[in-house]
Design a protein around this motif. Sequence first.
Motif, PDB file in Angstrom:
ATOM      1  N   MET A   1       0.836  -1.205   0.000  1.00 28.10           N
ATOM      2  CA  MET A   1       0.000   0.000   0.000  1.00 28.10           C
ATOM      3  C   MET A   1       0.870   1.254   0.000  1.00 28.10           C
ATOM      4  SD  MET A   1      -3.149  -1.047   2.573  1.00 28.10           S
ATOM      5  CE  MET A   1      -2.913   0.439   3.456  1.00 28.10           C
ATOM      6  N   TRP A   2       1.918   1.245   0.813  1.00 29.42           N
ATOM      7  CA  TRP A   2       2.819   2.395   0.888  1.00 29.42           C
ATOM      8  C   TRP A   2       3.550   2.604  -0.434  1.00 29.42           C
ATOM      9  CZ3 TRP A   2       8.218   2.357   0.589  1.00 29.42           C
ATOM     10  CH2 TRP A   2       8.820   3.588   0.853  1.00 29.42           C
ATOM     11  N   ALA A   3       3.985   1.521  -1.070  1.00 30.21           N
ATOM     12  CA  ALA A   3       4.742   1.634  -2.315  1.00 30.21           C
ATOM     13  C   ALA A   3       3.887   2.124  -3.478  1.00 30.21           C
ATOM     14  CB  ALA A   3       5.371   0.286  -2.672  1.00 30.21           C
ATOM     15  N   ASP A   4       2.586   1.921  -3.409  1.00 27.46           N
ATOM     16  CA  ASP A   4       1.707   2.335  -4.510  1.00 27.46           C
ATOM     17  C   ASP A   4       1.278   3.797  -4.399  1.00 27.46           C
ATOM     18  OD1 ASP A   4       0.431   1.742  -6.905  1.00 27.46           O
ATOM     19  OD2 ASP A   4      -1.466   1.326  -5.908  1.00 27.46           O
ATOM     20  N   ARG A   5       1.695   4.483  -3.316  1.00 22.29           N
ATOM     21  CA  ARG A   5       1.388   5.903  -3.183  1.00 22.29           C
ATOM     22  C   ARG A   5       2.125   6.701  -4.262  1.00 22.29           C
ATOM     23  NH1 ARG A   5       3.300   8.087   2.201  1.00 22.29           N
ATOM     24  NH2 ARG A   5       2.549   9.959   1.217  1.00 22.29           N
ATOM     25  N   PRO A   6       1.612   7.866  -4.617  1.00 26.27           N
ATOM     26  CA  PRO A   6       2.371   8.722  -5.538  1.00 26.27           C
ATOM     27  C   PRO A   6       3.706   9.126  -4.904  1.00 26.27           C
ATOM     28  CG  PRO A   6       0.121   9.528  -5.272  1.00 26.27           C
ATOM     29  CD  PRO A   6       0.311   8.440  -4.268  1.00 26.27           C
ATOM     30  N   SER A   7       4.670   9.423  -5.754  1.00 24.70           N
ATOM     31  CA  SER A   7       5.981   9.828  -5.245  1.00 24.70           C
ATOM     32  C   SER A   7       5.886  11.194  -4.570  1.00 24.70           C
ATOM     33  CB  SER A   7       6.995   9.882  -6.385  1.00 24.70           C
ATOM     34  OG  SER A   7       6.659  10.925  -7.275  1.00 24.70           O
ATOM     35  N   ARG A   8       6.926  11.551  -3.841  1.00 30.21           N
ATOM     36  CA  ARG A   8       6.953  12.842  -3.139  1.00 30.21           C
ATOM     37  C   ARG A   8       6.826  14.002  -4.126  1.00 30.21           C
ATOM     38  NH1 ARG A   8      11.611  13.326   0.782  1.00 30.21           N
ATOM     39  NH2 ARG A   8      10.076  12.520   2.229  1.00 30.21           N
ATOM     40  N   SER A   9       7.516  13.902  -5.270  1.00 21.50           N
ATOM     41  CA  SER A   9       7.440  14.997  -6.242  1.00 21.50           C
ATOM     42  C   SER A   9       6.040  15.108  -6.849  1.00 21.50           C
ATOM     43  CB  SER A   9       8.489  14.813  -7.333  1.00 21.50           C
ATOM     44  OG  SER A   9       8.250  13.637  -8.075  1.00 21.50           O
ATOM     45  N   GLU A  10       5.361  13.974  -7.056  1.00 23.60           N
ATOM     46  CA  GLU A  10       3.995  14.028  -7.573  1.00 23.60           C
ATOM     47  C   GLU A  10       3.039  14.643  -6.553  1.00 23.60           C
ATOM     48  OE1 GLU A  10       3.229   9.992  -8.593  1.00 23.60           O
ATOM     49  OE2 GLU A  10       4.088  10.191 -10.592  1.00 23.60           O
ATOM     50  N   ARG A  11       3.213  14.289  -5.282  1.00 20.06           N
ATOM     51  CA  ARG A  11       2.357  14.877  -4.245  1.00 20.06           C
ATOM     52  C   ARG A  11       2.606  16.378  -4.127  1.00 20.06           C
ATOM     53  NH1 ARG A  11       4.247  10.328  -1.301  1.00 20.06           N
ATOM     54  NH2 ARG A  11       5.406  11.714   0.082  1.00 20.06           N
ATOM     55  N   LYS A  12       3.874  16.787  -4.232  1.00 22.40           N
ATOM     56  CA  LYS A  12       4.207  18.214  -4.164  1.00 22.40           C
ATOM     57  C   LYS A  12       3.616  18.956  -5.364  1.00 22.40           C
ATOM     58  CE  LYS A  12       8.126  21.315  -3.664  1.00 22.40           C
ATOM     59  NZ  LYS A  12       9.584  21.419  -3.627  1.00 22.40           N
ATOM     60  N   LEU A  13       3.703  18.344  -6.537  1.00 23.68           N
ATOM     61  CA  LEU A  13       3.137  18.964  -7.737  1.00 23.68           C
ATOM     62  C   LEU A  13       1.620  19.063  -7.625  1.00 23.68           C
ATOM     63  CD1 LEU A  13       3.537  20.139 -10.542  1.00 23.68           C
ATOM     64  CD2 LEU A  13       3.571  17.802 -11.442  1.00 23.68           C
ATOM     65  N   ALA A  14       0.981  18.053  -7.039  1.00 25.04           N
ATOM     66  CA  ALA A  14      -0.480  18.100  -6.864  1.00 25.04           C
ATOM     67  C   ALA A  14      -0.883  19.212  -5.908  1.00 25.04           C
ATOM     68  CB  ALA A  14      -0.983  16.753  -6.347  1.00 25.04           C
ATOM     69  N   ARG A  15      -0.057  19.483  -4.901  1.00 28.56           N
ATOM     70  CA  ARG A  15      -0.372  20.537  -3.924  1.00 28.56           C
ATOM     71  C   ARG A  15      -0.048  21.935  -4.441  1.00 28.56           C
ATOM     72  NH1 ARG A  15       2.086  17.263  -0.228  1.00 28.56           N
ATOM     73  NH2 ARG A  15       3.948  18.551  -0.300  1.00 28.56           N
ATOM     74  N   HIS A  16       1.121  22.087  -5.073  1.00 31.13           N
ATOM     75  CA  HIS A  16       1.614  23.428  -5.399  1.00 31.13           C
ATOM     76  C   HIS A  16       1.619  23.755  -6.891  1.00 31.13           C
ATOM     77  CE1 HIS A  16       2.756  23.802  -1.243  1.00 31.13           C
ATOM     78  NE2 HIS A  16       3.479  22.695  -1.315  1.00 31.13           N
ATOM     79  N   GLY A  17       1.206  22.803  -7.723  1.00 32.22           N
ATOM     80  CA  GLY A  17       1.208  23.052  -9.167  1.00 32.22           C
ATOM     81  C   GLY A  17       0.115  24.025  -9.576  1.00 32.22           C
ATOM     82  N   ILE A  18       0.312  24.642 -10.717  1.00 33.47           N
ATOM     83  CA  ILE A  18      -0.678  25.573 -11.263  1.00 33.47           C
ATOM     84  C   ILE A  18      -1.714  24.770 -12.031  1.00 33.47           C
ATOM     85  CG2 ILE A  18      -1.037  27.503 -12.831  1.00 33.47           C
ATOM     86  CD1 ILE A  18       1.899  28.282 -12.303  1.00 33.47           C
ATOM     87  N   GLU A  19      -2.964  25.020 -11.707  1.00 38.35           N
ATOM     88  CA  GLU A  19      -4.037  24.284 -12.358  1.00 38.35           C
ATOM     89  C   GLU A  19      -4.235  24.798 -13.780  1.00 38.35           C
ATOM     90  OE1 GLU A  19      -8.600  22.849 -11.492  1.00 38.35           O
ATOM     91  OE2 GLU A  19      -7.658  24.314 -10.190  1.00 38.35           O
TER      92      GLU A  19
END
Length: 148
Positions: free
Chosen positions: A57-75
Amino acid sequence: MNHPRIVRTVCFITVSYVIVLSIWLGWLIEHTPEGTIPYQIGGLLAAYGSALGLGMMWADRPSRSERKLARHGIEGWATIRRAQPLRRTVDNGQLTQLDLALTVPGSESYTGTVVYEVAREFREHFVPGETISIRVDPRNRDRILIYP
């Protein structure tokens, strides 16, 4: 699904389990009370199964960079110009090459090509002419995250 990451996690947990099992067999088993060995084996197997499940379950999570991009990326949004299926994936998805017309508010529109695994339930959303939501890294417009 992040298969290489899951394989590494399963290998790590299995090697750790073999080490724990060898310590138990080599040292702890002779110090255990009589008649408790079957319960200890059951506990070791249950711990291994639980560790495998939680690790996968932990390994299937998005990577740290993907989570950061989801939080701080421009929509923004992208219009699919062409969708070319490449091959099927092991989890019944479709690896697809998408030619996109990308639009991010506050900047000029641009085009790009990405290879994306389209899940079976979202295939009807990834056809030419459809518009999809994206998040774009404000520092690097080439890094995008697609929201189906």
